[in-house]
Design a protein around this motif. Structure first.
Motif, PDB file in Angstrom:
ATOM      1  N   LEU A  53      -4.443   9.718  10.621  1.00 54.10           N
ATOM      2  CA  LEU A  53      -4.870   9.422   9.250  1.00 54.10           C
ATOM      3  C   LEU A  53      -3.710   8.868   8.433  1.00 54.10           C
ATOM      4  CD1 LEU A  53      -7.090   9.577   7.101  1.00 54.10           C
ATOM      5  CD2 LEU A  53      -6.366  11.920   6.625  1.00 54.10           C
ATOM      6  N   LEU A  54      -2.532   9.487   8.547  1.00 55.16           N
ATOM      7  CA  LEU A  54      -1.357   8.989   7.832  1.00 55.16           C
ATOM      8  C   LEU A  54      -0.990   7.588   8.293  1.00 55.16           C
ATOM      9  CD1 LEU A  54       0.905  12.189   7.806  1.00 55.16           C
ATOM     10  CD2 LEU A  54      -0.324  11.192   5.879  1.00 55.16           C
ATOM     11  N   ASN A  55      -1.107   7.336   9.587  1.00 54.23           N
ATOM     12  CA  ASN A  55      -0.785   6.017  10.126  1.00 54.23           C
ATOM     13  C   ASN A  55      -1.760   4.954   9.621  1.00 54.23           C
ATOM     14  OD1 ASN A  55       0.879   4.392  12.018  1.00 54.23           O
ATOM     15  ND2 ASN A  55      -1.069   4.143  13.094  1.00 54.23           N
ATOM     16  N   SER A  56      -3.009   5.342   9.367  1.00 55.86           N
ATOM     17  CA  SER A  56      -4.002   4.377   8.888  1.00 55.86           C
ATOM     18  C   SER A  56      -3.690   3.883   7.481  1.00 55.86           C
ATOM     19  CB  SER A  56      -5.400   5.007   8.919  1.00 55.86           C
ATOM     20  OG  SER A  56      -5.503   6.067   7.971  1.00 55.86           O
ATOM     21  N   TYR A  57      -2.967   4.691   6.711  1.00 58.23           N
ATOM     22  CA  TYR A  57      -2.636   4.289   5.348  1.00 58.23           C
ATOM     23  C   TYR A  57      -1.535   3.222   5.307  1.00 58.23           C
ATOM     24  CZ  TYR A  57      -5.353   8.323   3.786  1.00 58.23           C
ATOM     25  OH  TYR A  57      -6.367   9.223   3.555  1.00 58.23           O
ATOM     26  N   LYS A  58      -0.856   3.000   6.430  1.00 59.20           N
ATOM     27  CA  LYS A  58       0.215   2.010   6.444  1.00 59.20           C
ATOM     28  C   LYS A  58      -0.299   0.598   6.199  1.00 59.20           C
ATOM     29  CE  LYS A  58       3.456   4.574   9.367  1.00 59.20           C
ATOM     30  NZ  LYS A  58       4.310   4.547  10.579  1.00 59.20           N
ATOM     31  N   SER A  59      -1.571   0.368   6.491  1.00 56.00           N
ATOM     32  CA  SER A  59      -2.142  -0.956   6.227  1.00 56.00           C
ATOM     33  C   SER A  59      -2.233  -1.245   4.732  1.00 56.00           C
ATOM     34  CB  SER A  59      -3.537  -1.053   6.861  1.00 56.00           C
ATOM     35  OG  SER A  59      -4.418  -0.084   6.293  1.00 56.00           O
ATOM     36  N   LEU A  60      -2.134  -0.185   3.905  1.00 58.47           N
ATOM     37  CA  LEU A  60      -2.187  -0.357   2.455  1.00 58.47           C
ATOM     38  C   LEU A  60      -0.820  -0.625   1.840  1.00 58.47           C
ATOM     39  CD1 LEU A  60      -4.615   2.589   1.555  1.00 58.47           C
ATOM     40  CD2 LEU A  60      -5.199   0.170   1.735  1.00 58.47           C
ATOM     41  N   TYR A  61       0.249  -0.473   2.607  1.00 57.90           N
ATOM     42  CA  TYR A  61       1.596  -0.628   2.062  1.00 57.90           C
ATOM     43  C   TYR A  61       1.819  -1.991   1.387  1.00 57.90           C
ATOM     44  CZ  TYR A  61       3.129   3.691   4.418  1.00 57.90           C
ATOM     45  OH  TYR A  61       3.300   4.997   4.816  1.00 57.90           O
ATOM     46  N   PRO A  62       1.447  -3.114   2.022  1.00 54.89           N
ATOM     47  CA  PRO A  62       1.658  -4.413   1.343  1.00 54.89           C
ATOM     48  C   PRO A  62       0.922  -4.505   0.018  1.00 54.89           C
ATOM     49  CG  PRO A  62       1.219  -4.729   3.686  1.00 54.89           C
ATOM     50  CD  PRO A  62       0.935  -3.289   3.399  1.00 54.89           C
ATOM     51  N   LYS A  63      -0.278  -3.933  -0.040  1.00 51.11           N
ATOM     52  CA  LYS A  63      -1.042  -3.957  -1.291  1.00 51.11           C
ATOM     53  C   LYS A  63      -0.354  -3.116  -2.353  1.00 51.11           C
ATOM     54  CE  LYS A  63      -5.677  -3.122  -3.131  1.00 51.11           C
ATOM     55  NZ  LYS A  63      -7.070  -2.686  -2.797  1.00 51.11           N
ATOM     56  N   TRP A  64       0.202  -1.985  -1.950  1.00 52.49           N
ATOM     57  CA  TRP A  64       0.894  -1.126  -2.907  1.00 52.49           C
ATOM     58  C   TRP A  64       2.135  -1.808  -3.465  1.00 52.49           C
ATOM     59  CZ3 TRP A  64       0.755   4.142   0.225  1.00 52.49           C
ATOM     60  CH2 TRP A  64      -0.577   4.581   0.292  1.00 52.49           C
ATOM     61  N   LEU A 113       2.981  -2.809  -7.411  1.00 53.44           N
ATOM     62  CA  LEU A 113       4.224  -2.449  -8.099  1.00 53.44           C
ATOM     63  C   LEU A 113       4.893  -3.676  -8.696  1.00 53.44           C
ATOM     64  CD1 LEU A 113       5.767   0.170  -5.623  1.00 53.44           C
ATOM     65  CD2 LEU A 113       4.733   0.636  -7.842  1.00 53.44           C
ATOM     66  N   ARG A 114       4.934  -4.758  -7.940  1.00 53.32           N
ATOM     67  CA  ARG A 114       5.564  -5.986  -8.433  1.00 53.32           C
ATOM     68  C   ARG A 114       4.806  -6.557  -9.625  1.00 53.32           C
ATOM     69  NH1 ARG A 114       9.235  -8.644  -5.202  1.00 53.32           N
ATOM     70  NH2 ARG A 114       8.539 -10.628  -6.058  1.00 53.32           N
ATOM     71  N   CYS A 115       3.514  -6.271  -9.701  1.00 53.52           N
ATOM     72  CA  CYS A 115       2.708  -6.746 -10.834  1.00 53.52           C
ATOM     73  C   CYS A 115       2.827  -5.843 -12.056  1.00 53.52           C
ATOM     74  CB  CYS A 115       1.245  -6.860 -10.428  1.00 53.52           C
ATOM     75  SG  CYS A 115       0.904  -8.201  -9.254  1.00 53.52           S
ATOM     76  N   GLY A 116       3.575  -4.750 -11.929  1.00 51.09           N
ATOM     77  CA  GLY A 116       3.809  -3.886 -13.075  1.00 51.09           C
ATOM     78  C   GLY A 116       2.954  -2.638 -13.129  1.00 51.09           C
ATOM     79  N   PHE A 117       2.179  -2.367 -12.089  1.00 51.62           N
ATOM     80  CA  PHE A 117       1.335  -1.179 -12.082  1.00 51.62           C
ATOM     81  C   PHE A 117       2.097   0.021 -11.515  1.00 51.62           C
ATOM     82  CE2 PHE A 117      -1.712  -4.665 -11.995  1.00 51.62           C
ATOM     83  CZ  PHE A 117      -2.645  -4.250 -12.935  1.00 51.62           C
ATOM     84  N   GLY A 118       1.612   1.213 -11.835  1.00 49.38           N
ATOM     85  CA  GLY A 118       2.091   2.430 -11.217  1.00 49.38           C
ATOM     86  C   GLY A 118       1.084   2.918 -10.197  1.00 49.38           C
ATOM     87  N   LEU A 119       1.548   3.595  -9.167  1.00 47.36           N
ATOM     88  CA  LEU A 119       0.676   4.086  -8.109  1.00 47.36           C
ATOM     89  C   LEU A 119       0.526   5.596  -8.252  1.00 47.36           C
ATOM     90  CD1 LEU A 119       2.143   2.143  -5.037  1.00 47.36           C
ATOM     91  CD2 LEU A 119       0.386   1.403  -6.654  1.00 47.36           C
ATOM     92  N   LEU A 120      -0.709   6.061  -8.309  1.00 39.32           N
ATOM     93  CA  LEU A 120      -0.990   7.490  -8.421  1.00 39.32           C
ATOM     94  C   LEU A 120      -1.833   7.918  -7.223  1.00 39.32           C
ATOM     95  CD1 LEU A 120      -0.587   9.991 -10.183  1.00 39.32           C
ATOM     96  CD2 LEU A 120      -2.776   9.486 -11.270  1.00 39.32           C
TER      97      LEU A 120
END
Length: 305
Positions: free
Chosen positions: A71-82, A86-93
């Motif tokens: 399950l933790l490994n599946s979240y790695k596909s979201l890293y580029p989106k995160w 961040l670069r667009c100025g958003f915070g991640l919660l």
């Protein structure tokens, strides 16, 4: 006539069933209340030593390790989106059942290698927010000097050490960077933790998050965590992007700093345990306990009777 009589009989049978159900309900209540009440007290519970209880808890074999790792490994596909957020100025919660400490640290160590990262452990009982802001300013100072992107006017007005400067001056420095690609990522494990939960600290964190060169990656676990922020803080200052990332990982590190309720401890630990229990109650229940405590303090000879 026969049809009408049949309908009336059915209605009478339904009324008798309802009456019978009600009668049986109250009869059961009466019989249940007439029995002997338990004489056991809360003080009769055999509590164990806290160190013994923690040792036993640490020896519990984890379950479904492969599934949790997958399950933790599946979240790695979201890293580029995160990173893009961040670069667009958003915070991640990050929210969801399970410790998100390993997930966020893996994201920061593998994806945010081009940026400076400051980690705040919000699950600690006390945190010096001024020291956090000072450390953040020092990290940004070093990053600006390394990348050589700061103008002479930006750095000449700021003299170290930042610890001797006011909070407003340090925040002004954090908000003065003109390079949008130069920012410091602040990782906050449990931004709803006991050391960060008061309104003043949350306001300060919101001001930090609103700085142009700061990005926040945080996690929450308390069910009432969203009540810490108003509309301005959520949408303007923190600018949260909410991500449901349940990990089902145990709260091993986070749980080490909370006193165990079913264990013997010192007076300080007992007070902290009582505070945790009281915080879980409704406001009305808290007010009732307050009245009882005030009455007991004013009548110490009654021994709680």
């Amino acid at each position: 006539m026969e049809i009408n009589n049949g309908v009336e009989e059915e209605e009478e049978e339904e009324e008798e069933e309802e009456f019978g159900f009600s009668r049986n309900y109250f009869l059961a209540k009466e019989l249940g209340g007439s029995g002997k009440k338990s004489t056991r007290k809360l003080s009769d519970i055999d509590l164990v030593d806290e160190q013994e209880l923690r040792a036993a808890a640490s020896n519990i074999e984890p379950k479904h390790e492969k599934e949790v790792a997958a399950l933790l490994n599946s979240y790695k596909s979201l890293y580029p989106k995160w990173v893009f957020k961040l670069r667009c100025g958003f915070g991640l919660l990050m929210y969801g059942f399970g410790s998100k400490k390993a997930l966020i640290e893996d994201f920061a160590s593998t994806t945010l290698t081009d940026y400076s990262v400051l980690v705040i452990n919000g699950y600690l009982q006390s945190i010096n927010i001024k020291q956090v802001v000072t450390s953040l300013a020092e990290v940004l100072w070093d990053q600006l000097k390394t990348k050589k992107v700061a103008t002479s006017g930006n750095l000449s007005k700021v003299q170290q050490p930042f610890s001797s400067r006011s909070m407003d001056d340090v925040l002004a420095f954090l908000n003065g960077s003109q390079d949008k690609d130069c920012f410091v990522c602040v990782v906050i494990h449990n931004i709803d933790g006991p050391g960060l939960r008061d309104a003043e600290t949350q306001q300060c964190l919101a001001q930090i998050a609103a700085c142009s060169c700061v990005r926040i990656v945080a996690s929450i676990d308390h069910v009432n965590a969203p009540l810490l922020w108003d509309k301005k803080m959520v949408h303007t200052q923190f600018n949260w992007c909410w991500y449901h990332v349940p990990t089902f990982a145990p709260y091993k590190v986070e749980g080490m700093f909370f006193p165990m309720i079913l264990a013997h401890g010192s007076t300080t630990q007992t007070a902290k345990t009582a505070a945790i229990v009281l915080q879980s109650l409704t406001p009305n229940a808290q007010s009732v306990f307050r009245v009882l405590a005030e009455h007991q303090l004013s009548h110490p000879d009654e021994e709680g009777k």
